[in-house]
Design an enzyme around this catalytic site. Structure first.
Site, mmCIF file in Angstrom:
data_model
loop_
_atom_site.group_PDB
_atom_site.id
_atom_site.type_symbol
_atom_site.label_atom_id
_atom_site.label_comp_id
_atom_site.label_asym_id
_atom_site.label_seq_id
_atom_site.Cartn_x
_atom_site.Cartn_y
_atom_site.Cartn_z
ATOM 1 N N SER A 146 0.835 -1.196 0.000
ATOM 2 C CA SER A 146 0.000 0.000 0.000
ATOM 3 C C SER A 146 0.877 1.256 0.000
ATOM 4 C CB SER A 146 -0.964 -0.050 1.186
ATOM 5 O OG SER A 146 -1.994 0.912 1.048
ATOM 6 N N GLU A 240 -9.896 -4.446 -5.725
ATOM 7 C CA GLU A 240 -9.503 -3.352 -4.832
ATOM 8 C C GLU A 240 -9.519 -2.013 -5.551
ATOM 9 O OE1 GLU A 240 -5.325 -2.681 -3.713
ATOM 10 O OE2 GLU A 240 -4.985 -4.731 -4.420
ATOM 11 N N HIS A 270 -7.595 -5.362 -1.260
ATOM 12 C CA HIS A 270 -6.397 -4.618 -0.894
ATOM 13 C C HIS A 270 -5.557 -5.333 0.171
ATOM 14 C CE1 HIS A 270 -3.924 -1.061 -0.649
ATOM 15 N NE2 HIS A 270 -4.131 -0.947 0.641
#
Length: 298
Positions: A146, A240, A270
């Site tokens: 991320s 995602e 995610h």
């Protein structure tokens, strides 16, 4: 206990906050992430010790069978606002085991206390310090999930800009590399991704950037000239909201003649790898990451 993806998605959606509810404070969000990740088991054969690289604290996670001449430098996710090596210890310990080498998991500075580009400066400092320790860059992988994926790419760019040798490879899990949130999946996958929402990412981007240009080379590195960077492995879930970030990054890397592999894991969301205790695909994905790291540093 293994669960299927629909069961995990339903569990996460049930815990999702009401979008009309008052916004949680940064401290409340941090506490929520810490509370959740404390429930994730850590491989009991992993050795965990505090470390410091270039003035940046972190922890070194060493698997039972290890090659100390290789290293993975890892940056956790959390929107540049949340997270720590502790919140990602379960995932990172399994990655270290799969890769057969230590992972140096860094506790880079977070916003709002330390806005952009503090995280990237810490990434650069830790990478430079790893090389100063004597590691051959051809034996080092930089990785993260991320926002940590964004830190990974921006760190590699900054290192190249400053004339440091490039690492052996970049490993990115659901990378957040477009802080303008302009990709189509931010809207199209809004109801499919139980982990993150555009509204929350917009807020974190604002906190982190603190008025800086979201198009800056180190803020949204997917839009940068990526020529000269090492091979990349990107894992993403098609369900995602950050899926577009990965696709944009692959396109830009290809145009820059950078070797890039995109793994889109069907039905995943995610940073699904965090759910390895209950998702077989998450465990398989981590094994693939480890195998790739071994190959790139051999």
């Amino acid at each position: 206990m293994d669960m299927n993806i629909d069961q995990v998605r339903a569990m996460l959606l049930a815990d999702r906050s009401d979008p009309d509810a008052p916004e949680a404070s940064v401290e409340e969000m941090r506490q929520g992430m810490e509370t959740f990740t404390k429930m994730l088991p850590v491989l009991d054969t992993a050795k965990i010790e505090p470390i410091e690289l270039g003035g940046v604290r972190g922890e070194k996670i060493t698997p039972a069978a290890t090659d100390e001449t290789r290293a993975i430098l890892y940056f956790h996710g959390g929107g540049y606002v949340l997270g720590s090596p502790a919140t990602h210890r379960s995932l990172v310990a399994l990655l270290a085991d799969a890769a057969g080498c230590p992972v140096w998991s860094m506790d880079y500075r977070l916003a709002p206390e330390h806005p952009f580009p503090a995280a990237i400066e810490d990434g650069m400092a830790s990478y430079a310090a790893l090389l100063e320790k004597g590691f051959d860059p051809s034996r080092v992988i930089i990785g993260g999930d991320s926002a940590g994926g964004g830190t990974t790419l921006a760190t590699a760019l900054m290192a190249k800009d400053k004339g440091l040798p490039v690492a052996a490879g970049l490993m990115m899990l659901s990378p957040w590399v477009d802080l303008t949130q302009s990709g189509r999946s931010y809207e199209s996958q809004a109801e499919r991704d139980p982990m993150v929402r555009k509204q929350g990412l917009d807020r974190m981007a604002g906190i982190y950037l603190n008025g800086s240009d979201p198009h800056h080379r180190y803020a949204s590195p997917a839009f940068s000239d990526l020529s000269g960077l090492p091979p990349m492995l990107i894992q993403v879930g098609p369900d995602e909201v950050l899926y577009s970030d990965a696709v944009t990054l692959v396109e830009r890397a290809g145009l820059a003649q950078v070797s890039v592999t995109l793994e889109a894991w069907p039905e995943m969301f995610h940073v699904f790898q965090m759910f390895h205790p209950m998702l077989a695909d998450a465990r398989r994905a981590i094994q693939r990451l480890g195998g790739w790291a071994r190959l790139q540093t051999s």
